[in-house]
Scaffold this active site. Structure first.
Site, PDB file in Angstrom:
ATOM      1  CG  ASP A  96      30.791  44.685  31.406  1.00  0.00           C
ATOM      2  OD1 ASP A  96      30.962  44.050  32.418  1.00  0.00           O
ATOM      3  OD2 ASP A  96      31.334  46.112  31.491  1.00  0.00           O
ATOM      4  CG  HIS A 111      40.514  38.747  29.765  1.00  0.00           C
ATOM      5  ND1 HIS A 111      39.933  38.387  30.958  1.00  0.00           N
ATOM      6  CD2 HIS A 111      41.685  38.779  29.849  1.00  0.00           C
ATOM      7  CE1 HIS A 111      41.109  38.339  31.745  1.00  0.00           C
ATOM      8  NE2 HIS A 111      42.189  38.451  30.947  1.00  0.00           N
TER       9      HIS A 111
HETATM   10  N1  APR Z   1      30.960  43.520  44.099  1.00  0.00           N
HETATM   11  C1  APR Z   1      32.459  43.189  44.208  1.00  0.00           C
HETATM   12  N2  APR Z   1      32.940  41.996  44.051  1.00  0.00           N
HETATM   13  C2  APR Z   1      31.991  40.725  43.820  1.00  0.00           C
HETATM   14  C3  APR Z   1      30.638  41.089  43.854  1.00  0.00           C
HETATM   15  C4  APR Z   1      30.240  42.282  43.834  1.00  0.00           C
HETATM   16  N3  APR Z   1      28.978  42.651  43.993  1.00  0.00           N
HETATM   17  N4  APR Z   1      29.852  39.973  43.582  1.00  0.00           N
HETATM   18  C5  APR Z   1      30.961  39.124  43.453  1.00  0.00           C
HETATM   19  N5  APR Z   1      32.280  39.779  43.636  1.00  0.00           N
HETATM   20  C6  APR Z   1      33.684  39.261  43.664  1.00  0.00           C
HETATM   21  C7  APR Z   1      33.891  37.563  44.132  1.00  0.00           C
HETATM   22  O1  APR Z   1      33.814  37.491  45.357  1.00  0.00           O
HETATM   23  C8  APR Z   1      35.083  37.183  43.149  1.00  0.00           C
HETATM   24  O2  APR Z   1      36.357  37.472  43.896  1.00  0.00           O
HETATM   25  O3  APR Z   1      33.919  39.187  42.379  1.00  0.00           O
HETATM   26  C9  APR Z   1      35.115  38.131  42.091  1.00  0.00           C
HETATM   27  C10 APR Z   1      34.529  37.705  40.694  1.00  0.00           C
HETATM   28  O4  APR Z   1      35.507  36.456  40.339  1.00  0.00           O
HETATM   29  P1  APR Z   1      35.440  35.892  39.016  1.00  0.00           P
HETATM   30  O5  APR Z   1      34.092  35.177  38.909  1.00  0.00           O
HETATM   31  O6  APR Z   1      36.665  34.889  38.756  1.00  0.00           O
HETATM   32  O7  APR Z   1      35.699  36.821  37.844  1.00  0.00           O
HETATM   33  P2  APR Z   1      37.007  37.522  37.345  1.00  0.00           P
HETATM   34  O8  APR Z   1      37.970  37.548  38.432  1.00  0.00           O
HETATM   35  O9  APR Z   1      36.561  38.805  36.889  1.00  0.00           O
HETATM   36  O10 APR Z   1      37.676  36.247  36.359  1.00  0.00           O
HETATM   37  C11 APR Z   1      38.746  36.655  35.567  1.00  0.00           C
HETATM   38  O11 APR Z   1      38.669  34.695  34.307  1.00  0.00           O
HETATM   39  O12 APR Z   1      37.082  33.173  33.170  1.00  0.00           O
HETATM   40  C12 APR Z   1      37.989  34.434  32.996  1.00  0.00           C
HETATM   41  O13 APR Z   1      38.211  35.938  31.138  1.00  0.00           O
HETATM   42  C13 APR Z   1      37.373  35.563  32.473  1.00  0.00           C
HETATM   43  O14 APR Z   1      37.766  37.862  32.654  1.00  0.00           O
HETATM   44  C14 APR Z   1      37.495  36.791  33.250  1.00  0.00           C
HETATM   45  C15 APR Z   1      38.797  36.118  34.212  1.00  0.00           C
END
Ligand code: APR
Length: 234
Positions: A96, A111
């Site tokens: 985003d 990404h």
């Molecule tokens: N504030 C902060 N952290 C949060 C919140 C919030 N309001 N809500 C959830 N989280 C945390 C979760 O606890 C988790 O540790 O955000 C993290 C999200 O983790 P993922 O869903 O795995 O997302 P991300 O780490 O960005 O994934 C990395 O994986 O699928 C691929 O390309 C995709 O860029 C992505 C990459």
């Protein structure tokens, strides 16, 4: 005359989907996350795009609409404020544009970016979408089908080469809203200098995250980031 060289402290942020959760955008691995409702191998791999390009294009067309409707949250805005007193670089795994819309000026998308399309035969041909969709039959100047300018699973992460030296120069490293489940992005934390102050902001704390010497702020980004920024700006 000796000039006092006072270099602005360098703050590097590594952000993930949790950064945008309070803007209403789904994370990937939380309950009801994107990967709970979609099979990665159906919508986020080159093989998926070859097998069913329309399904893949529609998955990202939906996410693009959600990003357009989303607004930067307090965490995005607080990071933009940091630029008044620090040299700030944001390395984000997010596709985003909420960091930019909050006012951050140095943002590196590991990404890819949801609002860009690219040729499916020449990765150097990249086109701004300005919120529009990508549909079957939309082609690049060489006549090939357009695809999202997103790094899919199994594809290289070209921006990692630019990201590593940025982390190596950090005085402060903030890891915000990421499960650190995906490499090479997650490996960036190992490049921070040993003297850097390191912070990890995630409501789940560091459950299952295998990194050390971080100050853990077990809060949502919308609360934890403004608090930390306030401390740093004092
Ligand atoms: N504030 C902060 N952290 C949060 C919140 C919030 N309001 N809500 C959830 N989280 C945390 C979760 O606890 C988790 O540790 O955000 C993290 C999200 O983790 P993922 O869903 O795995 O997302 P991300 O780490 O960005 O994934 C990395 O994986 O699928 C691929 O390309 C995709 O860029 C992505 C990459």
């Amino acid at each position: 005359m000796d000039f006092l060289i006072c270099r602005m402290k360098r703050i590097v942020i590594l952000s993930g989907a949790g950064m945008s959760a309070e803007s209403g955008l789904k994370t990937f691995r939380d309950s009801d996350g994107l990967w709970e409702n979609h099979n990665v191998y159906d919508v986020a791999t080159p093989e998926a795009f070859a097998r069913d390009p329309e399904l893949v294009l529609n998955f990202y067309n939906e996410r693009r609409l959600q990003v357009l409707e989303a607004e930067p949250n307090k965490a995005h805005l607080a990071l933009a404020d940091l630029e008044k007193h620090f040299h700030v670089t944001i390395i984000t795994q997010n596709i985003d544009n909420l960091h930019e819309r909050a006012g951050s000026t140095r943002v590196l998308h590991l990404h890819g970016e949801i609002d860009l399309a690219r040729s499916s035969i020449d990765a150097s041909l990249i086109y701004p979408l300005n919120g529009s969709q990508i549909n079957i039959g939309d082609t690049c100047e060489k006549g090939s089908q357009l695809r999202p300018h997103i790094v899919w699973f199994g594809e290289p992460v070209p921006m990692i080469e630019e990201a590593i030296p940025i982390v190596e120069l950090a005085d402060i490293l903030m890891v915000i809203g990421t499960s650190l489940a995906v490499y090479p992005a997650a490996g960036l934390v190992n490049y921070a200098p040993h003297f850097a102050d390191k912070f990890y902001i995630d409501p789940n704390g560091m459950d299952g995250v295998n990194i050390h010497n971080f100050n853990v702020i077990a809060k949502k980004a919308g609360d934890g980031v403004p608090e930390l920024v306030m401390r740093l700006l004092e």
